[in-house]
Design a protein around this motif. Structure first.
Motif, PDB file in Angstrom:
ATOM      1  N   ALA A  47      60.576 -27.666  -3.411  1.00  0.00           N
ATOM      2  CA  ALA A  47      61.094 -28.552  -2.462  1.00  0.00           C
ATOM      3  C   ALA A  47      62.357 -29.144  -2.563  1.00  0.00           C
ATOM      4  N   ALA A  50      61.652 -35.452  -1.729  1.00  0.00           N
ATOM      5  CA  ALA A  50      60.349 -36.237  -1.458  1.00  0.00           C
ATOM      6  C   ALA A  50      59.856 -36.300   0.078  1.00  0.00           C
ATOM      7  N   ASP A  87      55.663 -25.979   0.949  1.00  0.00           N
ATOM      8  CA  ASP A  87      55.255 -26.326   2.059  1.00  0.00           C
ATOM      9  C   ASP A  87      55.233 -25.310   3.178  1.00  0.00           C
ATOM     10  N   PHE A 131      51.010 -25.931   1.193  1.00  0.00           N
ATOM     11  CA  PHE A 131      50.150 -27.463   1.166  1.00  0.00           C
ATOM     12  C   PHE A 131      50.094 -27.614   2.904  1.00  0.00           C
ATOM     13  N   ARG A 145      54.020 -37.851  11.765  1.00  0.00           N
ATOM     14  CA  ARG A 145      53.233 -36.482  11.314  1.00  0.00           C
ATOM     15  C   ARG A 145      52.248 -36.122  12.318  1.00  0.00           C
ATOM     16  N   LYS A 198      45.103 -31.461   3.575  1.00  0.00           N
ATOM     17  CA  LYS A 198      45.850 -32.694   3.470  1.00  0.00           C
ATOM     18  C   LYS A 198      45.977 -33.428   4.535  1.00  0.00           C
ATOM     19  N   HIS A 199      46.134 -34.758   4.493  1.00  0.00           N
ATOM     20  CA  HIS A 199      46.145 -35.805   3.384  1.00  0.00           C
ATOM     21  C   HIS A 199      44.849 -36.267   3.219  1.00  0.00           C
ATOM     22  N   MET A 242      44.927 -32.277  -0.945  1.00  0.00           N
ATOM     23  CA  MET A 242      46.005 -33.240  -1.319  1.00  0.00           C
ATOM     24  C   MET A 242      45.406 -34.613  -0.946  1.00  0.00           C
ATOM     25  N   ASP A 277      49.886 -36.364  -3.833  1.00  0.00           N
ATOM     26  CA  ASP A 277      51.065 -36.122  -2.972  1.00  0.00           C
ATOM     27  C   ASP A 277      52.308 -36.334  -3.681  1.00  0.00           C
ATOM     28  N   TRP A 278      53.329 -36.322  -3.336  1.00  0.00           N
ATOM     29  CA  TRP A 278      54.691 -36.281  -4.269  1.00  0.00           C
ATOM     30  C   TRP A 278      55.052 -37.894  -4.618  1.00  0.00           C
ATOM     31  N   MET A 309      51.585 -34.610  -8.844  1.00  0.00           N
ATOM     32  CA  MET A 309      52.859 -34.082  -8.231  1.00  0.00           C
ATOM     33  C   MET A 309      53.788 -34.883  -8.537  1.00  0.00           C
ATOM     34  N   TRP A 428      59.319 -29.130   9.085  1.00  0.00           N
ATOM     35  CA  TRP A 428      58.716 -28.599   8.028  1.00  0.00           C
ATOM     36  C   TRP A 428      58.916 -27.056   8.544  1.00  0.00           C
TER      37      TRP A 428
HETATM   38  C1  NOJ Z   1      55.188 -35.161   0.768  1.00  0.00           C
HETATM   39  C2  NOJ Z   1      54.217 -34.895   2.045  1.00  0.00           C
HETATM   40  O1  NOJ Z   1      53.355 -36.131   2.494  1.00  0.00           O
HETATM   41  C3  NOJ Z   1      53.132 -33.789   1.801  1.00  0.00           C
HETATM   42  O2  NOJ Z   1      52.747 -33.399   2.979  1.00  0.00           O
HETATM   43  C4  NOJ Z   1      53.857 -32.367   1.283  1.00  0.00           C
HETATM   44  O3  NOJ Z   1      53.077 -31.416   0.996  1.00  0.00           O
HETATM   45  C5  NOJ Z   1      54.408 -32.795  -0.056  1.00  0.00           C
HETATM   46  N1  NOJ Z   1      55.537 -33.931   0.065  1.00  0.00           N
HETATM   47  C6  NOJ Z   1      55.485 -31.671  -0.826  1.00  0.00           C
HETATM   48  O4  NOJ Z   1      56.333 -31.474  -0.371  1.00  0.00           O
END
Ligand code: NOJ
Length: 734
Positions: A47, A50, A87, A131, A145, A198-199, A242, A277-278, A309, A428
């Motif tokens: 990636a 963040a 992702d 993810f 989101r 997630k999340h 996640m 998560d990041w 992560m 994304w």
């Molecule tokens: C932050 C995001 O909240 C999450 O959805 C994503 O999978 C991770 N970064 C990794 O890129």
């Protein structure tokens, strides 16, 4: 499999176990050689940073991935392969509609097929873990989101999420995935990727719709609403979960032992991996519950986080924390065991490399990566992308102008998205490329040749001259994807600046006007619905945006989507959704001045959940019930309704079943989606939508967090959306 995991674990040093719990970003075979060789890292997230969903990167460098893997497999003491996570949210190189758009199709099979293709494309590039699905339930369209979500209804998000999990990971019932057939001869490989629900959990409740904001919610609402799609994903075999960035009532999720360890792992029996998560572990310091990274690491591993992560907290501190006795070794063992189990289950030990390239040992992986040719979406993949896009389109109003006549005269295509490609991929879409997108401009020009007028996209008053010259105007407006997705919240749900002004001016010319809205969220479209002859929500449709749209507007295909989130009247009306529960003074009591309504506006949504028109219409017969009583143990009721296509075209109707438990231990939703049936009916045809209602559909968590079903009355509603249906009462007998 467990024996293999235990045997490996028995051989590992503490440092190697900790290594499995550490995920780096973009591991590099040269710069990170020693870290990988020493077993100090177990996975890599590919990636750009963040908030990767908002940025374009260079794509997956397959030979670099393989070179990195070769260090782990060939040079580390135990040869444990790395997982490469990315992702892959709504397609990989073939980009499908954003998840909210896919959800609008209400079609598990479609979601399964899109995820399966995405997995095949991604795994051909060495990605072994995605993810997704994102299962956050939200009634908050200000939150960017929601574009990544599968809508507001737990049962819709749960079923579509489970289908996505099966698509990514391979459906155990469907046998092995023929990746070669999906992405082209010679790719082979595993063909699937590990999924990640997630999340976890409650992220959709961010205050004011502001991303990352704190969350106020009790465990009962979590269990009855927000945890449900996660449970569905876990039951579908989802390999990983996640943690959310947010807190839940003061406890950040990365330190939430109750929800991660006690509920997810112990109560549900989830034996997969919980990934942070990041920098989520590191953020415990900024959230003010950990004094430093060491403290953060101790809290996160105790809570149940298995992989850190990128924060580096586990890598830096877990070993010492165990050695001094602040963290029991058993916790690190448990985390490492879960990671190894994941790798064994995914077949990584047998298939560690991406099949797409096999660079010569010794070749400079980064150099060869730069010259790697990119695979373009194949024709079969594009067909699926077009099918998915059409299925996602939701027709909101239509005075008969749509579908357009085969020879409609001169058609003006205008608006900021008329010539767009890349913007129609949505948030994304890391591996999608603008050049792969068939734009609306190219699609209409191909169809109408000289009769198509394509505006320059500036959408200014100059456009009005073109409107006058055209017989019909198609205005393509809405949000750029950079306005949705992570970290992109808005306080106003209207169209972006200036667009409504131009639409008003167009409407004032009294010429036929069709408005297409690209968006990652429900918008406040009140005035647009009034001024246009037809309005179509197209979300961000992906690589086949143009042809899907033009074919739909001209009636080669019919729009098939239904809103997976309520469209509120305005920001002032939020929350506005099907999650509403009864108050002591119901708003139905119109004459009651203290009934909780607004003084200055209607309280009902502008467009209800489940709403959507198509090019025909349907009439519903009376609601039929096989019985009015349903024994709690083993009982069921057949609920059915006859639906007639009363229009002149074949059409697809989504018949929806809603439930309300009249008396329960806690307040229950007034109208909760419980099931749906899709009918495809030719003009004049009659079909029957039949639901088998069981007591389990009325189960809920009570005040003591126990799952139960009560004897007593429930209201069953069947209809075309959450605001239009027929109801009957049933009794669950004890
Ligand atoms: C932050 C995001 O909240 C999450 O959805 C994503 O999978 C991770 N970064 C990794 O890129």
């Amino acid at each position: 499999m467990e024996d293999r995991v235990e045997a490996l674990l028995a051989e590992m040093t503490l440092a190697e176990k900790v290594g499995q719990t550490h995920m780096s970003a973009n591991l590099d075979p040269t710069a990170d050689h020693e870290l990988i060789r020493s077993g100090g890292v177990g996975s890599s997230v590919l990636a750009s940073g963040a908030t990767a969903g908002n940025e374009r990167d260079h794509g997956v460098r397959v030979s670099a991935v393989n070179a990195t893997q070769r260090v782990a497999v060939g040079q580390s003491r135990l040869g444990i392969p790395l997982m490469f996570g990315r992702d892959v949210i709504h397609g990989h190189q073939t980009v499908f509609p954003i998840p909210l758009g896919l959800a609008a199709a209400w079609d598990e099979d479609l979601v399964f097929r899109t995820a399966r293709l995405a997995a095949a494309e991604a795994s051909a590039q060495g990605v072994s873990w995605t993810f997704a699905p994102m299962l956050d339930i939200s009634e908050e369209p200000r939150w960017g989101r929601v574009a990544e979500s599968l809508g507001e209804a737990p049962v819709l998000a749960g079923r579509l999420g489970a289908a996505m999990v099966r698509g990514f990971q391979g459906d155990p019932d469907a046998g092995t995935v023929d990746a070669g057939a999906l992405v082209g001869a010679g790719s082979g490989g595993i063909g699937t990727v590990a999924a990640c629900a997630k999340h976890y959990v409650g992220y959709g409740l961010v205050g004011g719709g502001r991303d990352y904001e704190t969350v106020q919610v009790g465990e009962n609402t979590l269990r009855n609403v927000h945890l449900r799609p996660f449970l569905a994903a876990v039951r579908a075999g989802c390999a990983t979960v996640m943690a959310a960035f947010t807190d839940v009532d003061g406890v950040p999720m990365h330190a939430h032992r109750r929800l991660l360890r006690e509920v997810l792992k112990d109560e549900w029996g989830f034996d997969g991996v919980v990934v942070a998560d990041w920098d989520g572990v590191g953020q415990l310091v900024r959230q003010g519950v950990a004094s430093d990274l060491r403290d953060a690491a101790a809290q996160a591993i105790t809570a149940g986080v298995d992989i850190d992560m990128v924060s580096g907290a586990f890598a830096a501190h877990l070993e010492e924390l165990v050695e001094v006795g602040d963290v029991p070794l058993a916790l690190v063992d448990d985390a490492a065991r879960r990671v190894l189990r994941l790798k064994v289950r995914r077949g990584l030990f047998e298939n560690p490399y991406a099949p797409a390239t096999s660079p010569e040992p010794g070749a400079d992986p980064l150099l060869s990566a730069r010259s790697e040719p990119r695979t373009e979406p194949r024709p079969e993949s594009r067909r699926l992308a077009r099918e998915a896009a059409v299925a996602s389109f939701v027709l909101l109003t239509n005075n008969g102008i749509l579908p357009l006549a085969a020879n409609p005269g001169r058609v003006l295509l205008t608006g900021p998205f008329a010539r767009e490609g890349e913007a129609l991929l949505g948030t994304w879409a890391l591996d999608g490329r603008g050049g792969d997108v068939a734009s609306p401009a190219s699609a209409i020009s191909a169809r109408l040749q000289g009769n198509a007028i394509v505006d320059d996209g500036r959408f200014s008053d100059r456009t009005l001259h073109l409107v006058r010259q055209a017989d019909i105007t198609l205005a393509l407006v809405g949000e750029h994807p950079s306005r949705s997705g992570e970290a992109n919240s808005v306080a106003d749900l209207g169209l972006p600046a200036g667009q409504l002004d131009v639409l008003r001016a167009m409407a004032a010319l009294c010429r036929p006007l069709v408005v297409v809205v690209f968006t990652g969220r429900p918008l406040d479209l009140g005035e647009v619905l009034d001024l246009a002859d037809a309005v179509l929500i197209a979300w961000h449709p992906g690589v086949e945006a143009g042809p899907a749209l033009i074919e739909t507007l001209f009636g080669d295909r019919s729009p098939a989507g239904r809103l997976p989130m309520t469209f509120p009247r305005s920001v002032g009306h939020l929350p506005s959704s099907t999650l509403a529960r009864p108050t002591g003074r119901p708003i139905e009591a119109a004459s009651d001045p203290v009934a909780g309504r607004y003084l200055d506006t209607l309280v009902v949504p502008r467009l209800p959940f489940g709403f959507g028109l198509t090019y025909t219409s349907f009439s519903y017969g009376p609601l039929q019930l096989s019985a009015s009583e349903m024994p709690l143990n083993g009982g069921s009721i057949e609920v059915s309704v006859e639906v007639t296509n009363v229009g002149e075209r074949t059409g697809r109707e989504v018949v929806q079943l809603y439930l309300h438990d009249v008396v329960a231990d806690v307040t229950r939703p007034l109208l909760e989606l419980a099931d749906w049936v899709i009918l495809e009916l030719a003009a004049g045809a009659v079909g029957t939508a039949t639901f088998t209602l069981t007591p389990a559909q009325l189960s809920y968590y009570d005040r003591s967090m126990t799952l139960r079903i009560d004897p007593g009355e429930a209201v069953v509603t069947v209809g075309r959306d959450a605001a239009n249906g027929s109801s009957a009462r049933i009794t669950v007998t004890g």
